[in-house]
Design an enzyme around this catalytic site. Structure first.
Site, PDB file in Angstrom:
ATOM      1  N   GLY A 217      -6.926   0.505  -9.340  1.00  0.00           N
ATOM      2  CA  GLY A 217      -5.951  -0.018  -8.372  1.00  0.00           C
ATOM      3  C   GLY A 217      -6.203  -1.496  -8.092  1.00  0.00           C
TER       4      GLY A 217
ATOM      5  N   GLY B 168       0.847  -1.196   0.000  1.00  0.00           N
ATOM      6  CA  GLY B 168       0.000   0.000   0.000  1.00  0.00           C
ATOM      7  C   GLY B 168       0.879   1.241   0.000  1.00  0.00           C
TER       8      GLY B 168
ATOM      9  N   HIS C 113       1.522  -5.032   3.834  1.00  0.00           N
ATOM     10  CA  HIS C 113       0.626  -5.930   4.571  1.00  0.00           C
ATOM     11  C   HIS C 113       0.948  -7.357   4.143  1.00  0.00           C
ATOM     12  CE1 HIS C 113      -1.637  -2.255   5.470  1.00  0.00           C
ATOM     13  NE2 HIS C 113      -1.517  -1.978   4.188  1.00  0.00           N
TER      14      HIS C 113
ATOM     15  N   ARG D 116       2.271   1.402   3.947  1.00  0.00           N
ATOM     16  CA  ARG D 116       3.026   0.285   4.520  1.00  0.00           C
ATOM     17  C   ARG D 116       2.739  -0.997   3.764  1.00  0.00           C
ATOM     18  NH1 ARG D 116      -0.374  -0.601  10.147  1.00  0.00           N
ATOM     19  NH2 ARG D 116      -2.386   0.000   9.329  1.00  0.00           N
TER      20      ARG D 116
ATOM     21  N   ASP E 258      -5.432  -3.115  -5.512  1.00  0.00           N
ATOM     22  CA  ASP E 258      -5.941  -3.317  -4.139  1.00  0.00           C
ATOM     23  C   ASP E 258      -7.462  -3.165  -4.097  1.00  0.00           C
ATOM     24  OD1 ASP E 258      -5.729  -0.560  -4.673  1.00  0.00           O
ATOM     25  OD2 ASP E 258      -5.233  -0.047  -2.597  1.00  0.00           O
ATOM     26  N   ARG E 259      -7.986  -2.237  -4.888  1.00  0.00           N
ATOM     27  CA  ARG E 259      -9.440  -2.020  -4.916  1.00  0.00           C
ATOM     28  C   ARG E 259     -10.144  -3.218  -5.557  1.00  0.00           C
ATOM     29  NH1 ARG E 259     -10.625   3.487  -7.804  1.00  0.00           N
ATOM     30  NH2 ARG E 259     -12.680   3.066  -6.890  1.00  0.00           N
TER      31      ARG E 259
END
Ligand SMILES: Nc1ncnc2c1ncn2[C@@H]1O[C@H](COP(=O)(O)OP(=O)(O)O)[C@@H](O)[C@H]1O
Ligand SMILES: CC(C)(COP(=O)(O)O)[C@@H](O)C(=O)NCCC(=O)O
Ligand SMILES: [K+]
EC number: 2.7.1.33
Length: 277
Positions: free
Chosen positions: A119, A8, A13, A11, A121-122
């Site tokens: 993205g 991210g 994960h 940071r 992540d999305r």
């Protein structure tokens, strides 16, 4: 066993999986090239766990003393498989030096109608939430940025929105003004009409964000009255708590889940590859 890594903007994960089971999660700061190397040399689960949970993340040489030479030369000691999803291209490049890495891309996610710059992540959080609780699904990811990402009952991307997350809003005010201090987020919903600077910042950021969330959620339910909503990201617990105080009828229908992106990664073909290898 295999590792999932989400990079991210604040940071990293980490998820440690045994097949389909998520055994441990870790959050770390960004890591050095030598860390990537040490992780690739870990042979035992305990070594992986130790270096991911140590703080700061500078692996002790002693962890590897003794058989390090054997490891460097032996072709029979593969690294733990690593499945990577990143929204930070410079960090992706660093982790591509890890020997046994696979990168998740939008093509690995069976959602329809995604746009090329969405993205990862999305898309993964939406996929993970929808496959776990069903579609239509709206994911609120309260991370560095706060995003809304929804898909309809046919697993078609409905759309979403991006705004600065809670931490970023606070930091931007402090960084770009002459008199505003850096302020922590309060544990409980603050008083709306504040009479000091710190509380005024907290109130402004929190109440406008909550109003915005309410507006998006109501628009979502207008389109999908039975639509589900899940919230994830580093600020999810705090936001859920504020929502509980201000809009309990919304909080009641919220699925609060820290590991949506890991669930999404596990439900891609890439993870299947690791299960079978
Ligand atoms: N230990 C922590 N370190 C950093 N941020 C944290 C921590 N705990 C909670 N947060 C909150 O999490 C937010 C970042 O969310 P996160 O999901 O970790 O970001 P990203 O995935 O974008 O790197 C920050 O706004 C911050 O308020
Ligand atoms: C919106 C994001 C910055 C969120 O990142 P995060 O807060 O999770 O670190 C990331 O998903 C991203 O770079 N998206 C690309 C643009 C888009 O989704 O349309
Ligand atoms: K986010």
């Amino acid at each position: 066993m295999w590792l999932a890594l989400i990079i991210g903007n604040s940071r990293l994960h980490w998820g440690l999986f045994d097949g389909k089971t998520l055994c441990h999660t870790y959050d770390t700061e960004r890591l050095s090239k030598s860390f990537v190397y040490y992780l690739s040399k870990c042979q035992r689960l305990s070594e992986v766990q130790e270096i991911l949970s140590s703080s700061p993340h500078t692996p002790r040489q002693s962890l590897f003393v003794g058989n390090q030479q054997d490891r460097a030369d032996s072709p029979t000691t593969p690294s733990f498989p690593l499945l990577l999803a990143s929204v930070v291209p410079s960090q992706t490049a660093l982790w591509l030096t890890y020997p046994n890495v696979r990168v998740v891309t939008l093509e690995d996610i069976p959602l329809q109608g995604m746009y090329p710059t969405l993205g990862i992540d999305r898309a993964l959080a939406l996929w993970g939430a929808g496959k776990t609780w069903g579609f239509p699904m709206l994911v609120i990811d309260a991370g560095t940025a706060l995003t809304f990402t929804g898909a309809d009952a046919n697993q078609n991307l409905f759309g979403g929105a991006i705004l600065p997350g809670l931490g970023l809003q606070m930091a931007t005010l402090a960084e770009n003004t002459g008199q505003l201090p850096n302020v922590e987020l309060p544990h409980d919903l603050p008083q709306r009409f504040a009479v000091n600077t710190q509380q005024a910042i907290q109130s402004g950021v929190i109440y406008t964000l909550l109003a915005g969330i309410k507006d998006f959620v109501e628009a979502w339910w207008q389109s999908f009255p039975q639509g589900k909503i899940a919230i994830t990201g580093g600020d999810r617990t705090l936001l859920a708590k504020y929502l509980q105080s201000l809009f309990p009828e919304i909080a009641k229908r919220l699925i609060v889940e820290p590991n949506l992106i890991f669930w999404g990664m596990e439900k891609t073909q890439n993870a299947q590859f690791f299960h079978n290898s």
